[in-house]
Design a protein around this motif. Structure first.
Motif, PDB file in Angstrom:
ATOM      1  N   ALA A 132       0.916  -1.305   0.023  1.00 44.88           N
ATOM      2  CA  ALA A 132       0.113   0.094   0.093  1.00 44.88           C
ATOM      3  C   ALA A 132       0.730   1.417  -0.103  1.00 44.88           C
ATOM      4  O   ALA A 132       1.989   1.087   0.508  1.00 44.88           O
ATOM      5  CB  ALA A 132      -0.882   0.110   1.287  1.00 44.88           C
ATOM      6  N   ARG A 159     -10.882   4.898   1.611  1.00 49.37           N
ATOM      7  CA  ARG A 159      -9.919   3.539   1.687  1.00 49.37           C
ATOM      8  C   ARG A 159      -9.655   3.176   3.026  1.00 49.37           C
ATOM      9  O   ARG A 159      -9.572   4.050   4.010  1.00 49.37           O
ATOM     10  CB  ARG A 159      -8.473   4.042   1.045  1.00 49.37           C
ATOM     11  CG  ARG A 159      -8.454   4.567  -0.335  1.00 49.37           C
ATOM     12  CD  ARG A 159      -7.643   5.074  -0.844  1.00 49.37           C
ATOM     13  NE  ARG A 159      -6.317   4.151  -0.879  1.00 49.37           N
ATOM     14  CZ  ARG A 159      -5.258   4.458  -1.962  1.00 49.37           C
ATOM     15  NH1 ARG A 159      -5.224   5.548  -2.579  1.00 49.37           N
ATOM     16  NH2 ARG A 159      -4.336   3.635  -1.963  1.00 49.37           N
ATOM     17  N   PRO A 160      -9.532   2.044   3.303  1.00 48.24           N
ATOM     18  CA  PRO A 160      -9.021   1.587   4.862  1.00 48.24           C
ATOM     19  C   PRO A 160      -7.722   2.179   5.192  1.00 48.24           C
ATOM     20  O   PRO A 160      -6.841   2.705   4.388  1.00 48.24           O
ATOM     21  CB  PRO A 160      -8.985   0.173   4.842  1.00 48.24           C
ATOM     22  CG  PRO A 160      -8.878  -0.217   3.241  1.00 48.24           C
ATOM     23  CD  PRO A 160      -9.471   0.708   2.571  1.00 48.24           C
ATOM     24  N   VAL A 178      -2.837  -5.768   4.939  1.00 47.89           N
ATOM     25  CA  VAL A 178      -2.643  -4.843   4.085  1.00 47.89           C
ATOM     26  C   VAL A 178      -2.727  -5.225   2.653  1.00 47.89           C
ATOM     27  O   VAL A 178      -2.423  -6.015   2.248  1.00 47.89           O
ATOM     28  CB  VAL A 178      -1.343  -4.052   4.563  1.00 47.89           C
ATOM     29  CG1 VAL A 178      -1.185  -2.855   3.580  1.00 47.89           C
ATOM     30  CG2 VAL A 178      -1.053  -3.880   5.781  1.00 47.89           C
ATOM     31  N   HIS A 182      -5.230   0.134   0.761  1.00 48.72           N
ATOM     32  CA  HIS A 182      -5.050   0.881   2.148  1.00 48.72           C
ATOM     33  C   HIS A 182      -4.206   2.031   2.096  1.00 48.72           C
ATOM     34  O   HIS A 182      -3.588   2.469   1.003  1.00 48.72           O
ATOM     35  CB  HIS A 182      -4.153  -0.073   3.076  1.00 48.72           C
ATOM     36  CG  HIS A 182      -5.254  -0.974   3.764  1.00 48.72           C
ATOM     37  ND1 HIS A 182      -5.596  -2.164   3.318  1.00 48.72           N
ATOM     38  CD2 HIS A 182      -5.358  -1.222   4.956  1.00 48.72           C
ATOM     39  CE1 HIS A 182      -6.206  -2.834   4.229  1.00 48.72           C
ATOM     40  NE2 HIS A 182      -6.124  -2.220   5.334  1.00 48.72           N
TER      41      HIS A 182
END
Length: 454
Positions: A132, A159-160, A178, A182
């Motif tokens: 990420a 987005r996380p 991940v 992310h």
């Protein structure tokens, strides 16, 4: 394709054949990895390496009885060398991984390099395999607040977000979760940055740089160089978010290929609810990252307005008898102490200061204490030195221990005023960490005020 961190074939630094103490080692041979330093990072490293199939050896200078908490979290099969070690612990090892508390130029690590062994770290492994985009945040002061606030702002998007580094839980344990979708937000200390072979981040944030950790780095230049690595490895498509009000930060603009964003020029300023000009600057930096990520000002302002702060950073412990008590235990150098004082300009202030450390330039901090603090309570190893530096202050007191400091401060505080623990020094005299110092302070304050109001 995202590399799988637990698959041996994807290891960047493992060629098909290398030497192990005079003989060739093939990829099919078992790998023995040495973890130096058994703390949170050491445990994360041991777990990761064991999951990858490595044999793991762990060494630490502390004896087992002081490491029980961490020993209990180690995976089965680790070879432990605790209570001290020498060069012999390297025998049979192929790789060495150092925890952040281990100096990067420690004799054991030097010997490992001379033997041709890979020397790495938890954060180095994370950077190597993280799929990420990373927001890396560094600086002498304000890192944790800005990291937490940046994560809160980015959390308003789609987005996380994973947050870690020098804040919260270790990140290596969470790497399998991940994804490329992310945002990863990392607080990165100078100790961590020097251990990362290629600290490439999409967004680098450098808040400020003033002398700190010189006992570890040896000189201010070396300290600056460790911070500069965050922007030096960026490319033309990345962003360097810098503080134009900080002379050293301004110079970093010449050391990066990234697009430079001056966060002190960001408008509009978000509604930062935590006191202090330095916290407004932290919010400006976090807002700059939010705008780079495509968030609207309304989303950014909502996130900032709801921010409750971070433990040990101008943390309000409570208010009793008209007196507000603040825990700023993270102020581990005089510059951090100065910005805390500025947050309460014009208010009746009792300052609790002192601790472990040497080599600090005390002149400006001491001058501002004399100007702004109505009373000062001194704690820790530096109490004697500060007593001399503050000679002539009308209300100067020396505490036997932390409970005594709280008792003295309570007697000195005025209704409508503030008691501020902002030591300006490290914590390794009476305490195990700045977190330990802050939590014990909060406990003492609550106990003292509970007795007074009973």
């Amino acid at each position: 394709m995202v590399r799988g961190p637990h698959r041996r074939g994807f290891l960047d630094r493992r060629p098909g054949c290398r030497r192990r103490h005079g003989r060739a080692r093939q990829d099919s041979d078992p790998v023995t990895a040495l973890v130096v330093g058994l703390g949170r990072s050491g445990v994360a490293l041991a777990r990761f390496l064991r999951n990858r199939g490595d044999k793991v050896r762990v060494c630490d200078l502390k004896p087992a009885e002081k490491l029980r908490e961490y020993i209990s979290k180690l995976p089965a099969g680790c070879d432990l060398h605790l209570g001290g070690y020498d060069e012999s612990v390297l025998r049979g090892c192929d790789e060495v991984y150092a925890s952040p508390g281990v100096p990067w130029n420690a004799p054991l690590l030097k010997q490992a390099r001379l033997k041709g062994l890979t020397v790495s770290s938890e954060m180095d492994l994370f950077f190597r395999y993280c799929p990420a985009p990373i927001v890396g945040i560094t600086g002498t002061n304000g890192k944790t607040t800005t990291t937490a606030l940046t994560a809160q702002i980015l959390g308003r998007g789609r987005r996380p977000v994973l947050v870690g580094g020098n804040i919260g839980e270790t990140v290596l344990d969470r790497l399998p979760a991940v994804t490329p979708d992310h945002w990863v937000v990392l607080e990165l200390s100078s100790f961590q940055l020097e251990t990362i072979s290629r600290p490439r981040v999409h967004v680098a944030v450098v808040l400020n740089i003033t002398p700190d950790h010189l006992d570890r780095h040896g000189s201010f230049k070396a300290y600056v160089d460790s911070k500069a690595r965050l922007v030096e490895h960026q490319g033309a498509g990345d962003y360097a978010v810098l503080n134009g009000r900080d002379e050293t930060c301004r110079q970093l603009a010449e050391r990066t290929r990234a697009k430079v964003v001056w966060f002190d020029q960001q408008e509009p300023a978000p509604p930062m609810p935590i006191p202090g000009q330095h916290n407004l600057e932290n919010a400006l930096a976090a807002a700059a990252v939010g705008r780079i990520a495509g968030l609207a000002d309304e989303q950014i302002n909502e996130a900032v307005a709801g921010f409750e702060g971070v433990e040990h950073r101008l943390e309000l412990v409570g208010k009793w008898n008209g007196v507000r008590w603040y825990n700023d235990s993270k102020a581990t150098n005089p510059d951090a102490g100065r910005v805390a004082l500025a947050a309460f300009a014009g208010e009746p202030l009792v300052l609790i200061a002192g601790g472990h450390g040497s080599g600090f330039d005390l002149k400006q901090w001491v001058g501002e204490i004399k100007e702004r603090a109505a009373a000062v309570v001194l704690i820790g190893e530096s109490a004697g030195l500060l007593e001399k530096e503050l000679a002539g202050h009308p209300s100067l007191h020396r505490a036997r221990d932390l409970d005594h400091a709280v008792e003295l401060a309570a007697a000195l505080a005025e209704p409508g005023g503030v008691v501020l623990l902002s030591p300006g020094y490290k914590s390794f005299d009476w305490f195990t960490s700045f977190e330990d110092r802050g939590r014990r302070f909060k406990d003492s304050v609550r106990r003292w005020n509970a007795r007074r109001t009973a």
